[in-house]
Design a protein around this motif. Structure first.
Motif, mmCIF file in Angstrom:
data_model
loop_
_atom_site.group_PDB
_atom_site.id
_atom_site.type_symbol
_atom_site.label_atom_id
_atom_site.label_comp_id
_atom_site.label_asym_id
_atom_site.label_seq_id
_atom_site.Cartn_x
_atom_site.Cartn_y
_atom_site.Cartn_z
ATOM 1 N N ALA A 182 64.463 78.541 -78.136
ATOM 2 C CA ALA A 182 64.588 78.558 -79.595
ATOM 3 C C ALA A 182 65.916 77.915 -79.977
ATOM 4 N N GLY A 216 55.274 76.502 -75.679
ATOM 5 C CA GLY A 216 56.077 77.538 -75.041
ATOM 6 C C GLY A 216 56.994 76.914 -74.004
ATOM 7 N N THR A 226 62.051 76.395 -84.128
ATOM 8 C CA THR A 226 62.035 75.052 -83.559
ATOM 9 C C THR A 226 62.197 74.066 -84.710
ATOM 10 N N CYS A 235 54.008 73.670 -80.311
ATOM 11 C CA CYS A 235 54.834 74.250 -79.255
ATOM 12 C C CYS A 235 53.925 74.857 -78.202
ATOM 13 N N LYS A 247 55.040 81.091 -80.624
ATOM 14 C CA LYS A 247 54.925 80.889 -79.176
ATOM 15 C C LYS A 247 56.241 81.173 -78.441
ATOM 16 N N ILE A 248 57.388 80.918 -79.115
ATOM 17 C CA ILE A 248 58.686 81.169 -78.475
ATOM 18 C C ILE A 248 59.462 82.271 -79.190
#
Length: 115
Positions: free
Chosen positions: A18, A14, A94, A12, A89-90
């Protein structure tokens, strides 16, 4: 539908949202022993007969995490391990989190356990 465990985690970068709602639930149904917590992370507790077996399991999880480039948080204790995964990262889930969970689930039944 392709089996999650046969897929590869995608790094990921970013900037992606999500997973939420129905999309998240559809993936969660494929790893039913994992708990989805606040639509943010996945958690699963694993039990073993002793520390050595729990450690061997944690090492296997570490190997698959390295292969996939997707690294969970792992808690190791005598006779148990707990794995938590989300995409840092988010700051959410994911598809890669579900892929990792499915891959871990594939080898856990082969692990020596108490009972």
């Amino acid at each position: 539908m392709e089996d999650l465990a046969s897929k590869t985690c995608v790094p990921c970068r970013g900037g992606v949202p999500a997973l939420k709602g129905e999309e998240l639930l559809a993936l969660a149904h494929q790893v039913p022993l994992w708990e989805v917590v606040k639509e943010h992370h996945l958690v699963r507790k694993f039990e073993f007969a002793d520390f050595r077996q729990a450690l061997a399991f944690v090492n296997r999880v570490g190997e698959i995490a390295e292969q996939q480039g997707h690294h969970p948080d792992i808690l190791l204790a005598w006779g148990r391990a707990e794995v938590t995964t989300f995409t840092h990262k988010i700051d959410g889930l994911t598809e890669s989190d579900f892929i990792l969970a499915a891959k871990i689930e594939k080898f856990y039944p082969a692990s020596p356990r108490e009972g």
